[in-house]
Design a protein around this motif. Structure first.
Motif, PDB file in Angstrom:
ATOM      1  N   ASN A  61      13.842 -52.040  15.308  1.00 26.21           N
ATOM      2  CA  ASN A  61      13.306 -50.832  14.686  1.00 26.21           C
ATOM      3  C   ASN A  61      12.431 -51.195  13.491  1.00 26.21           C
ATOM      4  O   ASN A  61      12.770 -52.097  12.719  1.00 26.21           O
ATOM      5  CB  ASN A  61      14.445 -49.941  14.199  1.00 26.21           C
ATOM      6  CG  ASN A  61      15.130 -49.191  15.323  1.00 26.21           C
ATOM      7  OD1 ASN A  61      14.722 -48.101  15.693  1.00 26.21           O
ATOM      8  ND2 ASN A  61      16.195 -49.783  15.856  1.00 26.21           N
ATOM      9  N   ARG A 134      10.664 -50.165  18.133  1.00 23.68           N
ATOM     10  CA  ARG A 134      10.935 -48.728  18.025  1.00 23.68           C
ATOM     11  C   ARG A 134      10.376 -48.261  16.686  1.00 23.68           C
ATOM     12  O   ARG A 134      10.788 -48.747  15.634  1.00 23.68           O
ATOM     13  CB  ARG A 134      12.434 -48.455  18.118  1.00 23.68           C
ATOM     14  CG  ARG A 134      12.837 -46.968  18.090  1.00 23.68           C
ATOM     15  CD  ARG A 134      14.318 -46.841  18.416  1.00 23.68           C
ATOM     16  NE  ARG A 134      14.821 -45.483  18.395  1.00 23.68           N
ATOM     17  CZ  ARG A 134      15.565 -44.945  17.411  1.00 23.68           C
ATOM     18  NH1 ARG A 134      15.858 -45.681  16.341  1.00 23.68           N
ATOM     19  NH2 ARG A 134      16.006 -43.713  17.489  1.00 23.68           N
ATOM     20  N   ASP A 176       9.482 -42.906  18.056  1.00 27.22           N
ATOM     21  CA  ASP A 176      10.750 -42.230  17.777  1.00 27.22           C
ATOM     22  C   ASP A 176      10.482 -41.154  16.732  1.00 27.22           C
ATOM     23  O   ASP A 176      10.184 -41.464  15.576  1.00 27.22           O
ATOM     24  CB  ASP A 176      11.774 -43.258  17.266  1.00 27.22           C
ATOM     25  CG  ASP A 176      12.881 -42.633  16.435  1.00 27.22           C
ATOM     26  OD1 ASP A 176      13.343 -41.538  16.808  1.00 27.22           O
ATOM     27  OD2 ASP A 176      13.277 -43.247  15.421  1.00 27.22           O
ATOM     28  N   GLU A 332      10.741 -41.010  22.071  1.00 25.42           N
ATOM     29  CA  GLU A 332      12.051 -40.415  21.817  1.00 25.42           C
ATOM     30  C   GLU A 332      11.811 -39.119  21.054  1.00 25.42           C
ATOM     31  O   GLU A 332      11.281 -39.137  19.945  1.00 25.42           O
ATOM     32  CB  GLU A 332      12.939 -41.372  21.022  1.00 25.42           C
ATOM     33  CG  GLU A 332      14.348 -40.862  20.836  1.00 25.42           C
ATOM     34  CD  GLU A 332      15.357 -41.968  20.529  1.00 25.42           C
ATOM     35  OE1 GLU A 332      16.536 -41.640  20.342  1.00 25.42           O
ATOM     36  OE2 GLU A 332      14.962 -43.146  20.495  1.00 25.42           O
ATOM     37  N   ASN A 335      15.408 -38.125  16.743  1.00 24.11           N
ATOM     38  CA  ASN A 335      16.427 -39.106  16.389  1.00 24.11           C
ATOM     39  C   ASN A 335      17.673 -38.407  15.842  1.00 24.11           C
ATOM     40  O   ASN A 335      17.587 -37.561  14.951  1.00 24.11           O
ATOM     41  CB  ASN A 335      15.888 -40.063  15.317  1.00 24.11           C
ATOM     42  CG  ASN A 335      16.956 -41.034  14.832  1.00 24.11           C
ATOM     43  OD1 ASN A 335      17.384 -41.903  15.574  1.00 24.11           O
ATOM     44  ND2 ASN A 335      17.410 -40.878  13.579  1.00 24.11           N
ATOM     45  N   ILE A 367      13.215 -41.326  26.170  1.00 23.39           N
ATOM     46  CA  ILE A 367      14.550 -41.767  25.771  1.00 23.39           C
ATOM     47  C   ILE A 367      15.157 -40.739  24.821  1.00 23.39           C
ATOM     48  O   ILE A 367      14.605 -40.454  23.760  1.00 23.39           O
ATOM     49  CB  ILE A 367      14.489 -43.163  25.127  1.00 23.39           C
ATOM     50  CG1 ILE A 367      13.874 -44.160  26.132  1.00 23.39           C
ATOM     51  CG2 ILE A 367      15.865 -43.620  24.684  1.00 23.39           C
ATOM     52  CD1 ILE A 367      13.737 -45.574  25.624  1.00 23.39           C
ATOM     53  N   HIS A 369      18.304 -39.169  22.475  1.00 20.34           N
ATOM     54  CA  HIS A 369      19.519 -39.513  21.735  1.00 20.34           C
ATOM     55  C   HIS A 369      20.687 -38.649  22.203  1.00 20.34           C
ATOM     56  O   HIS A 369      20.522 -37.483  22.556  1.00 20.34           O
ATOM     57  CB  HIS A 369      19.301 -39.341  20.232  1.00 20.34           C
ATOM     58  CG  HIS A 369      20.467 -39.830  19.425  1.00 20.34           C
ATOM     59  ND1 HIS A 369      21.440 -38.995  18.944  1.00 20.34           N
ATOM     60  CD2 HIS A 369      20.827 -41.080  19.045  1.00 20.34           C
ATOM     61  CE1 HIS A 369      22.354 -39.706  18.295  1.00 20.34           C
ATOM     62  NE2 HIS A 369      21.994 -40.979  18.351  1.00 20.34           N
ATOM     63  N   ASP A 392      19.893 -42.650  24.705  1.00 18.66           N
ATOM     64  CA  ASP A 392      19.973 -43.550  23.552  1.00 18.66           C
ATOM     65  C   ASP A 392      21.284 -43.283  22.831  1.00 18.66           C
ATOM     66  O   ASP A 392      21.612 -42.135  22.519  1.00 18.66           O
ATOM     67  CB  ASP A 392      18.780 -43.288  22.618  1.00 18.66           C
ATOM     68  CG  ASP A 392      18.910 -43.980  21.273  1.00 18.66           C
ATOM     69  OD1 ASP A 392      19.681 -44.959  21.171  1.00 18.66           O
ATOM     70  OD2 ASP A 392      18.243 -43.545  20.310  1.00 18.66           O
ATOM     71  N   HIS A 394      23.712 -44.880  19.472  1.00 17.77           N
ATOM     72  CA  HIS A 394      23.691 -45.770  18.309  1.00 17.77           C
ATOM     73  C   HIS A 394      25.110 -46.256  18.058  1.00 17.77           C
ATOM     74  O   HIS A 394      26.031 -45.443  17.895  1.00 17.77           O
ATOM     75  CB  HIS A 394      23.135 -45.030  17.087  1.00 17.77           C
ATOM     76  CG  HIS A 394      21.711 -44.601  17.271  1.00 17.77           C
ATOM     77  ND1 HIS A 394      21.044 -43.776  16.372  1.00 17.77           N
ATOM     78  CD2 HIS A 394      20.814 -44.883  18.250  1.00 17.77           C
ATOM     79  CE1 HIS A 394      19.813 -43.580  16.807  1.00 17.77           C
ATOM     80  NE2 HIS A 394      19.654 -44.241  17.945  1.00 17.77           N
ATOM     81  N   GLY A 432      19.832 -47.707  20.921  1.00 17.08           N
ATOM     82  CA  GLY A 432      18.636 -47.594  20.093  1.00 17.08           C
ATOM     83  C   GLY A 432      18.791 -48.080  18.670  1.00 17.08           C
ATOM     84  O   GLY A 432      17.790 -48.334  17.993  1.00 17.08           O
ATOM     85  N   GLU A 433      20.054 -48.195  18.218  1.00 19.22           N
ATOM     86  CA  GLU A 433      20.309 -48.724  16.876  1.00 19.22           C
ATOM     87  C   GLU A 433      21.654 -49.442  16.885  1.00 19.22           C
ATOM     88  O   GLU A 433      22.634 -48.933  17.435  1.00 19.22           O
ATOM     89  CB  GLU A 433      20.332 -47.604  15.818  1.00 19.22           C
ATOM     90  CG  GLU A 433      19.002 -46.906  15.597  1.00 19.22           C
ATOM     91  CD  GLU A 433      19.068 -45.872  14.475  1.00 19.22           C
ATOM     92  OE1 GLU A 433      20.011 -45.945  13.655  1.00 19.22           O
ATOM     93  OE2 GLU A 433      18.182 -45.002  14.415  1.00 19.22           O
ATOM     94  N   TYR A 558      17.630 -51.860  20.579  1.00 12.13           N
ATOM     95  CA  TYR A 558      16.775 -52.028  19.404  1.00 12.13           C
ATOM     96  C   TYR A 558      17.686 -52.242  18.199  1.00 12.13           C
ATOM     97  O   TYR A 558      18.516 -51.382  17.873  1.00 12.13           O
ATOM     98  CB  TYR A 558      15.913 -50.788  19.148  1.00 12.13           C
ATOM     99  CG  TYR A 558      14.820 -50.536  20.149  1.00 12.13           C
ATOM    100  CD1 TYR A 558      13.575 -51.161  20.035  1.00 12.13           C
ATOM    101  CD2 TYR A 558      15.008 -49.652  21.204  1.00 12.13           C
ATOM    102  CE1 TYR A 558      12.562 -50.911  20.947  1.00 12.13           C
ATOM    103  CE2 TYR A 558      13.998 -49.392  22.118  1.00 12.13           C
ATOM    104  CZ  TYR A 558      12.771 -50.024  21.984  1.00 12.13           C
ATOM    105  OH  TYR A 558      11.764 -49.770  22.887  1.00 12.13           O
TER     106      TYR A 558
END
Length: 691
Positions: A61, A134, A176, A332, A335, A367, A369, A392, A394, A432-433, A558
């Protein structure tokens, strides 16, 4: 009528199916280039698998660049230490509001030029451990409002530069949309922290410091009902005055008055961080993107359709601007919408955004979340049959309770089961995170000069605050090393002290020599003596296990973040690479492939789904043939019926097994999925290895 439906009023009498034949268009169907969208069920048919999701994402990211977060780039926010109401910024919104357009834009341009550079992008690409970026962007960059007007002039030109740098380095970029109007989650990372109240007057008996809080304000009702807006008592309760001894209804709101006042249980409002019961004294966090949030019912009585249309318009503008750029992987649409976002409205927003993307950029990935609800009961079957969409999630350990290294290892590896289940019930999963942090010590992680109740769970390590990355012309830098922690004060403590900044704790080498049973971590100091510091070993093991879980089963990841202002390798991919915690080059390292042997309950194999058309199977075999030039694969292409299916299943499993470490996914145009195989851990399986 939504923006989507206004833009997709083009219907056809006939449709092209995945085998190239023409058939009657379903009543609720809309023909897109590669599929038919069924609006009534939010599903798709006729996917021609124009661009299969056959390669894993190995990304980072670019956080803190276009959307400010004080904990990532504190050098941008040191200037607000010691300030008060109207002169303190906590997020991107207040940064523009407090400094004004001219000064804020001047500082932002200096920041944009130095936080992400061409050399950094080239370094990431050269590591061999990154193939995608990202990019968090603000909705206000594409459709400005409020204090953002003029503040972000020049931002889009910098994004254009980044796309060109990524393309020349062979990297893709996922847009994103990190912020939405009125905030989708109440965090500072949404552009504007919500649920905020200045309460300086209520704490003046302690000091003259300016303070802010995020939770229900303290109150005291001995003399009457307190009005927090005027900090006064409109009417006096003479009955309580007569009663006075242990003063009824509290004379100060403290527990020492017999009853703490201004108290509200808010456990559910922070459940994405921990399952702890929590209470707050200050205005609760809120998120108003979808409407006014009712904290009593944790729901939205009315939906703000104007804000949703604003978000869809932002998607349209991003598609229009970048659809022709070869570096763009996809989009995305929002977020981290918080877990109280009405799920049906969120799904409708996702659906409409998807169709906008597919109309203007048919090859982009889309994508979504999970809204802190990574649950197959929520997402299973949603947008079934729709190409290039993924979920996605996290996955952080920073908000977990303190634990042994083995506890963190097990937690990292057990994510495989959850990811595999979602891959089966929904489809592609992208983490994603994620980070390597195992505590909450990173300065301002929970907000500028603030912290979540109960965090950090253990004392933090302190290191000298870094020099400003943009140069000493930045106001407020370097941080003043003659002062202790400065206001304004949040509900928790986090900030520079005499020029030192808090960072994550060290890991202590277990004196017993057995990390599975050792308990030294319970009493270890924040900074381990050099000869007992086992951080390199623990972080390398943890990184390999997370990479094993996220890339071996799902469609990739990511890391958050590519770098940090205060040097913190648990949150900085570049520093983790430099320290060797994450290996450079191809991640097909036996230590990664076998990292979770001790924790795994299952092995996974890549198997064909039932009732897959022969044409789709042969397309997948063609992909493998192109990649391997294998004569046996060429022979398989000549088969048909059950013989084709049996042999192709073996070829697909073999290819996935041999190439998953290089980025292959168990997808093959949507015809395959991961299935679990029971396995037994034997005494021959090693617990791990030391650096």
């Amino acid at each position: 009528t939504s923006l989507l439906l206004a833009n997709t009023a083009w219907w056809h009498a006939n449709a092209v199916t995945s085998n190239g034949q023409t058939s009657s268009m379903p009543k609720d169907g809309t023909q897109f280039r590669h599929f038919i969208a069924l609006n009534d069920t939010q599903t798709c048919i006729g996917d021609v698998h124009a661009r299969p999701f056959n390669n894993q994402i190995r990304g980072v990211n670019l956080g803190g660049w276009m959307v400010l977060e004080p904990w990532i780039t504190p050098s941008m926010f040191y200037q607000f230490l010691g300030q008060g109401e109207g002169t303190t910024a906590f997020d991107t919104y207040t940064f523009c509001e407090v400094l004004g357009v001219k000064e804020a834009n001047k500082q932002l341009r200096r920041h944009w030029d130095t936080w992400v550079t061409r050399e950094i992008i080239q370094e990431l690409a050269a590591s061999g451990a990154v193939n995608s970026l990202r990019l968090p962007v603000g909705d206000f960059m594409y459709k400005s409002y409020g204090p953002y007007d003029g503040c972000f002039d020049g931002a889009l030109e910098k994004v254009d530069e980044l796309l060109d740098w990524a393309y020349e380095s062979g990297l893709t970029v996922l847009f994103d949309i990190h912020t939405l109007k009125d905030s989708q989650n109440g965090f500072d990372n949404s552009g504007q922290a919500m649920g905020f109240k200045w309460t300086t007057a209520l704490n003046s008996e302690f000091a003259g410091d300016v303070s802010f809080e995020h939770w229900p304000i303290r109150s005291a009702r001995w003399m009457g009902e307190f009005d927090p807006d005027t900090a006064s008592y409109p009417e006096i309760n003479h009955g309580n005055i007569q009663h006075a001894n242990t003063l009824k209804d509290s004379q100060n709101g403290f527990d020492n008055s017999g009853q703490a006042m201004g108290f509200k249980w808010t456990t559910a409002l922070n459940s994405e961080f921990a399952g702890d019961v929590s209470f707050e004294h200050w205005p609760i966090r809120s998120a108003r993107w979808m409407g006014e949030f009712d904290p009593e019912t944790a729901s939205y009585p009315e939906i703000n359709h104007d804000n949703i249309e604003h978000a869809l318009d932002v998607i349209s503008r991003i598609v229009e601007r970048y659809s022709g750029h070869p570096a763009v992987l996809g989009l995305e649409p929002v977020n981290e919408p918080w877990q109280y976002t009405p799920i049906e409205e969120l799904k409708q927003f996702y659906w409409e955004g998807y169709l906008i993307v597919k109309k203007g950029a048919p090859y982009w990935k889309y994508i979504m979340h999970d809204s802190f609800r990574f649950d197959t009961n929520v997402w299973g079957g949603f947008m079934d049959g729709c190409p290039e969409r993924a979920i996605d999630t996290h996955i952080y350990q920073a908000w977990r309770d303190p634990d042994s290294r083995v506890g963190f290892y097990f937690d990292a590896c057990q994510q495989k089961d959850r990811i595999a289940a979602m891959e089966r019930e929904f489809g592609p999963v992208v983490v994603g995170e994620w980070s390597l942090a195992t505590d909450n010590c990173a300065m301002w992680l929970n907000g500028f000069n603030d912290n979540l109740p109960g965090f950090p769970r253990l004392p933090c390590k302190y290191i000298p605050c870094a020099d400003p990355y943009m140069g000493y012309e930045q106001p407020g830098t370097p941080v003043d090393n003659t002062k202790p922690i400065q206001g304004p004060y949040g509900s928790g403590m986090s900030g520079p002290i005499f020029g030192y900044c808090p960072v994550d704790r060290d890991w202590l080498r277990e004196s017993s020599g057995n990390p599975q049973t050792g308990r030294d971590w319970v009493r270890s100091p924040p900074e381990a003596p050099k000869h007992l510091d086992d951080s390199d070993n623990v972080m390398t093991h943890l990184a390999f296990k997370k990479i094993n879980a996220f890339s071996g089963i799902g469609h990739g990841f990511y890391f958050w973040n590519f770098r940090t202002d205060v040097p913190e390798p648990r949150w900085s991919y570049m520093l983790a690479l430099e320290k060797g915690w994450i290996p450079k080059g191809n991640l097909n390292d036996p230590r990664i492939q076998n990292a979770c042997l001790a924790e795994d309950k299952f092995e996974f194999k890549c198997a064909l789904k039932h009732d897959v058309a022969e044409k789709s199977i042969k397309e997948a075999l063609g992909f493998i043939l192109d990649a391997t030039n294998s004569t046996s694969v060429g022979d398989t292409l000549q088969l048909s019926g059950s013989e084709l299916r049996t042999t192709a299943s073996e070829v697909i499993q073999e290819y996935f097994h041999d190439h998953k470490g290089e980025g292959a996914t168990c997808d093959f145009g949507g015809i395959a999925m991961l299935v679990e195989i029971n396995r037994t851990i034997t005494d021959d399986d090693e617990f791990g290895w030391d650096r």
